[in-house]
Design an enzyme around this catalytic site. Structure first.
Site, PDB file in Angstrom:
ATOM      1  N   ASP A 115       3.310  38.613 -12.236  1.00 28.71           N
ATOM      2  CA  ASP A 115       2.263  38.020 -11.538  1.00 28.71           C
ATOM      3  C   ASP A 115       0.869  38.601 -11.913  1.00 28.71           C
ATOM      4  OD1 ASP A 115       1.497  36.004  -9.920  1.00 28.71           O
ATOM      5  OD2 ASP A 115       0.999  37.387  -8.048  1.00 28.71           O
TER       6      ASP A 115
ATOM      7  N   ARG B 110       0.694  -1.278  -0.004  1.00 29.17           N
ATOM      8  CA  ARG B 110       0.164  -0.068  -0.100  1.00 29.17           C
ATOM      9  C   ARG B 110       0.732   1.447   0.064  1.00 29.17           C
ATOM     10  NH1 ARG B 110      -3.734  -0.400  -2.276  1.00 29.17           N
ATOM     11  NH2 ARG B 110      -2.940   1.898  -3.338  1.00 29.17           N
TER      12      ARG B 110
ATOM     13  N   LYS C 279       4.102  25.162  -3.819  1.00 31.30           N
ATOM     14  CA  LYS C 279       2.716  24.682  -3.434  1.00 31.30           C
ATOM     15  C   LYS C 279       2.851  23.017  -3.598  1.00 31.30           C
ATOM     16  CE  LYS C 279      -0.295  28.345  -4.562  1.00 31.30           C
ATOM     17  NZ  LYS C 279      -1.329  28.909  -5.337  1.00 31.30           N
TER      18      LYS C 279
ATOM     19  N   LYS D 146       7.791  39.168  -2.054  1.00 36.11           N
ATOM     20  CA  LYS D 146       6.337  39.208  -2.769  1.00 36.11           C
ATOM     21  C   LYS D 146       5.901  40.531  -2.058  1.00 36.11           C
ATOM     22  CE  LYS D 146       5.819  34.368  -2.728  1.00 36.11           C
ATOM     23  NZ  LYS D 146       4.663  33.404  -2.597  1.00 36.11           N
TER      24      LYS D 146
ATOM     25  N   GLU E 120       8.534  39.383  -7.398  1.00 36.88           N
ATOM     26  CA  GLU E 120       7.141  39.251  -7.944  1.00 36.88           C
ATOM     27  C   GLU E 120       6.550  40.639  -7.955  1.00 36.88           C
ATOM     28  OE1 GLU E 120       5.022  36.266  -5.544  1.00 36.88           O
ATOM     29  OE2 GLU E 120       3.443  37.611  -5.550  1.00 36.88           O
TER      30      GLU E 120
END
Lengths: 288, 288, 288, 288, 288, 288
Positions: free
Chosen positions: E224, E106, E141, E173, E203
């Protein structure tokens, strides 16, 4: 299962424990052995000998302990795991690097002595009711850190394991019942949230609770600390209604009382005695 | 030290053990308690009660176990660590989050019951020779993974600790002697390589070995499995030559024999009995 | 022990450290080597070469580092551990998987360079007093995480190890004395609670303290930061009363002062200089 | 950045290291302190004092070490991290549980002394070329297990960090070039497989290799072990073709040579000297 | 790099993950398999079969999972890692201890199914722009705990990896820009403190920010969530000034939009879709 | 249980995972945030916003992730765990140390997006059969390392959990049946060795096997990959003999087929679809 066969945990589970235990004893180094044999690859032979009568358990694990120190250690078990041995029996022969034999000796013996002591007392309980259909089961009263191995030892001794932890079965005790506001409410709430293959056991203290547990379809009903005649009465009530629910008796289980309790017709009698009341079986290692 | 005071390990050592032990029992989750009380911050109160007569040990550790589940648990100890308690004594009161009380109960009790059992039997040995100058010491026969706590328990019981592992003192046994080719060679080799503050103990089996250990200035001479009269003879030989070397007797130490051995004049008598022969002291938790 | 033999820690202790150190350098992957050789089993050969004169230490551990990356690496040591090597000496030959050679190079070299640097400076101190009975010992001033290996290096350099940590011997310093209310009270309190084979050392600053330590039977008396004539006086006082207590001098130990201190007759001179004052011995790896 | 500001690792990274280091020293327990102060919550005050002139680094980490033993320890830093301190300066004041002060002292001092020693030597290199545009950078020659803290110390000393491990930048060395069959092939192969924000540095040994690295657009060209005039020539060649590629000189960097190398116009000079050639800065703790 | 070659992490990194994952599933023991086959060394053979069309990834890791249970398992991969397989293809054959096959099944399948699903969707994105110079890159991510393996899978699918974590490249960012008080200030501050080989990506949300990033020499400019025509405009502005800065587009990347975005001339298009939008590729194991 | 209530694992289980996941992303340090905000205790506020319609799950765990970076982070959940949210909904507000917000953002979002995606697809399956007595259950097909959290998410979505691992229930599959020589033999052998509260499920492929499982008193009979009419027939056969045995259907379960399968009268329908077929629910964090 023939009496005395235990299911050994896989190595991937065991090894982490065994390494920790070796490091606990070795600390920053085995001063005696390493200072004597430093980088000197002497080979040696040793025997393990039972110094008292009893059931021997844990030898495959002892073997692994030595092998974690030196892969090439040959540990040959001379008796069957779970076999009754008389004092003086040579139970294993070991051959390999002398420093691994000396450094691993204490940890390996400590574990095997503890497990053999458990298996020995378990076997006495099991044999007392061996002709009756009732089975003897263990509990969660185990030494912290040794749960799977102590339960392996009770299995070697002939017991059936009860749940292994808080997560593989539900046990509703008095405090849970109080918190939920009754047995029925507790069962209903828990049943809706647990993994569905899990079973629910309810600890009951009187016949009224037995009936409530039965009504709400507990999978296992534990009769806790009841007198034998009450247990007998409870078994009758339960069996009239349900053939499949399992009945367990617990509390005041001793070598003197267990046969009387078994005769009430319960399926299981649980006791922590093999863990909490047993002494270690004396084993020793002799280097040739 | 007044009888019964143990030196508690610092939290930075203990916490790793206690977390492991909680996770051993909880596994993937306490199905019963969590499914019943999920995200429901009920408070509760509980008592710990002695169910048998004995020396209580491990309560500060039990307190910590609960606090690792919930920082705010208040665990108030009502008896002194190492105090003799009669069956029925309320030994602690706990107050706090009900789920922490229920989830931590078994691990905390298992540990305290084991440690209290050890302290109780240790105390019996200690009291048997309390009026004599000989001191009672433990051994390295301890349950794997519990060394520091089981030795804490013997200390609470009134024993003196022997070495804690393979690294804080040297113990030269028959197999080391054989490998080195004699006691003298073993001592000389090891003495040159160990951290210098460490002491060297030699296990001797007869008076000839005692003399050799003495000649090579062992720090501690263990008289292993000797009859009392031989022990007495050995003590005389040693004390004639050296006032400072410590003398330890070991082997066949029981509650029946210990007094006779102590009267031979040895400084220490070591025995694993409090660890290997003790039963758990029965304690229980009652939620109000 | 012939100068320069160290007692290597067992693999079960070492491996955890070595893996951590490899992972520290590799992080999420050796971008250069893996992107170049991905799944391409090229074999390679390499040499380790001393780039400066000094004592080489740590080669068996360097070998193990490579073997943790690839079991089949053959690392053949060409000089004796603890041997003095001139710049340019080929000290080891390595053969095996090229990616393991490239990925393990820096960690293995870093460790061996650090340990060799320590051994090299240790040897200088040891040789300065080699004809005197006084022995040179290390301290607990070691790089965090490298205690057992740095102390292995001082041993390879010819030093005797002092205690390995806070648990294998007692050292009573000024702050402990102050907290206890005197040397006598500190010794008495601690003696009653420690494992009995452990020794107690007292750090003394003047002759008054020396006498108190002697009276309360400290096992080791450290003369801390005393002038040579005071040290000499202390040795005389101690030896008049006690032949066995060990005497250690500490403080202001340099290559210039050590001989003068040794001539006072102390048994041991301790210094952290080999750890805190040494530079790394330059070693490099050359792939053929 | 003003000279001497280092970027402290977050606690979630640091704490695992610090706990390991405390346990390395404490082992099974601080016998001296715990036996003296067992369960006795005495408070204490202490000072940290510089015993030599130098740059102090690591005080916030020392503070954390004590706090892991006892959350309430108040460690007040009295000098700026990276500040030059004269011998005798009181650099921190500590207040809190006496046993935490005594048990944590050695680990905290060992770390701070090592880091301060690194920062002190780094600062010397940095100041030697402070008026030139060339920057001083560290290397991967760091003590195993201390990479992030030793590189923090070089940063406190005024250096710029080079890559932190094998995974945050590519460094193509002679062995990689040989394995790939040339600089061009190595760059092309690796460029296609690495995370794209990563830069590629090539270690060159002569002008021919410099040109090849330039042609294949290495991001950083290292001039390894070249004479100053060759370095100067290489800088000219590179700058004619490319304004952005970074130029690093390495090899034979000492306090005597660094200024000459810097004047060749390279952007960076890398050296392991602050790690491999520095001595610890002497610091001590005095309990009041 | 030919499409579909991933760089496998070294075993010293992988093994810790794989053992944890096996223990997650096994818990205290594989009740079914171990109770059936206890200590009974039956051998078995099995096939792995694709049950859907897709790119297969992770087979070498699946092999390792079985081998951690039993070193002697032979896992023969029958297709190339990264190869497109039709439903029904036998992709691997396994031979060895039956209990290892059953216990590891599994975990091994779960991992390979997840990775193959990611590789399959990645390949679709990659093929959509295969004739254009723009490259497809992944993001941070990823499923917690699976970063290196999920990024290995995108690489097997044909993507280029973006940074692997917060430490191998800088990404400024909007929130960082706000905290710093502008792009220029953020770049300047960070540039002075990072390891110098690291690159800085900014960004940007509009052309004004693009120009500021360009002025302060960001290494990578991310556009972006801009419309294709704005992206095109940005590319023009950037390329007029700087040939080397890398341009990445991000936001609203789907199989429908990616080609249009690629045609704007950006160097890279990043998307988390292969991780966050992919389904597992169905694989199964059949024991013969 | 009302739809959408999951039982959160206790923190002592969760924290180890969450720390590992933070360290996976942070590596040796969050270069961007730490270099910008180094030792600068700026406070910040942020919102979490749903960017798509779906069931939100995992917010209490996201909160804990931030708190492991900084204890004082205040993470206020604005929607109920398991509540359906429209795109644009503000689901949480966070306040606290800005560096913790920036460093923890990605890990916390990644986890919550994955769990919410699972809960969202689970809910669709559950609602499709919400008016029927059949319950929807999950499987062991979960992402390695996320078993307890992914199963928490299916529970939040309204599913019932199946067994959590190989140790809390028995599942006899075709390979086990073959190894044992029949369903009866497999059940008998396993029943004698497992902890007695555990249940035994048998995977059957045809009515003959159903009858054998019934005869040997399996606790759960799984009808694997059967057509609806065969399932219906199986249910009839089983219910004629036994009211309590649980019946589970598995295989080919889609949103299209599930209602037809449920109407056959089975108690449970199991499917891995919510884990293997779901996409992540898009969530984002906006700092104010």
């Amino acid at each position: 299962m023939e009496t005395g066969t235990g299911v050994l945990p896989t190595l991937i589970i065991l090894d982490n424990y065994l390494k920790e235990w070796l490091l606990e004893d070795i600390g920053r180094g085995d001063r005696t052995t390493q200072c004597l044999l430093n980088q000197n690859a002497t080979e040696g032979k040793a025997q393990w000998i039972a110094k008292a009568d009893g059931i021997v358990a844990g030898l495959p694990i002892a073997a692994r302990i030595f092998q974690l120190l030196n892969q090439k250690i040959d540990f040959t078990v001379l008796v069957k795991e779970g076999e009754f041995c008389h004092s003086g029996t040579v139970i294993a022969q070991i051959r390999g690097s002398l420093d691994a034999l000396l450094t691993g000796e204490r940890v390996a013996l400590n574990l095997a002595m503890r497990l053999s002591g458990i298996a020995t007392l378990t076997r006495k309980y099991v044999e007392t009711i061996a002709d009756l259909p009732t089975l003897f089961v263990d509990t969660r009263k185990t030494t912290p850190g040794l749960r799977i191995l102590e339960k392996y030892a009770t299995q070697v001794g002939g017991a059936i394991n009860h749940r292994m932890g808080l997560d593989d079965a539900v046990m509703i005790k008095d405090n849970h019942i109080a918190a939920a506001g009754g047995i029925g409410k507790a069962i209903t709430c828990i049943r809706s949230r647990i993994p569905y293959p899990l079973t629910i056991e309810v600890e009951t203290e009187n016949l009224q609770q037995v009936k409530e547990a039965l009504e709400y379809q507990a999978d296992i009903i534990m009769l806790d600390n009841m007198k034998p005649d009450i247990i007998h009465e409870a078994v009758k009530i339960i069996r009239q209604q349900d053939k499949k629910v399992k009945i367990e008796a617990s509390g005041n289980v001793t070598l003197e009382t267990i046969r009387t309790i078994a005769k009430t017709g319960v399926d299981y009698i649980s006791s922590s005695a093999p863990i909490t009341q047993s002494k270690w079986l004396d084993l020793s290692m002799k280097i040739n």
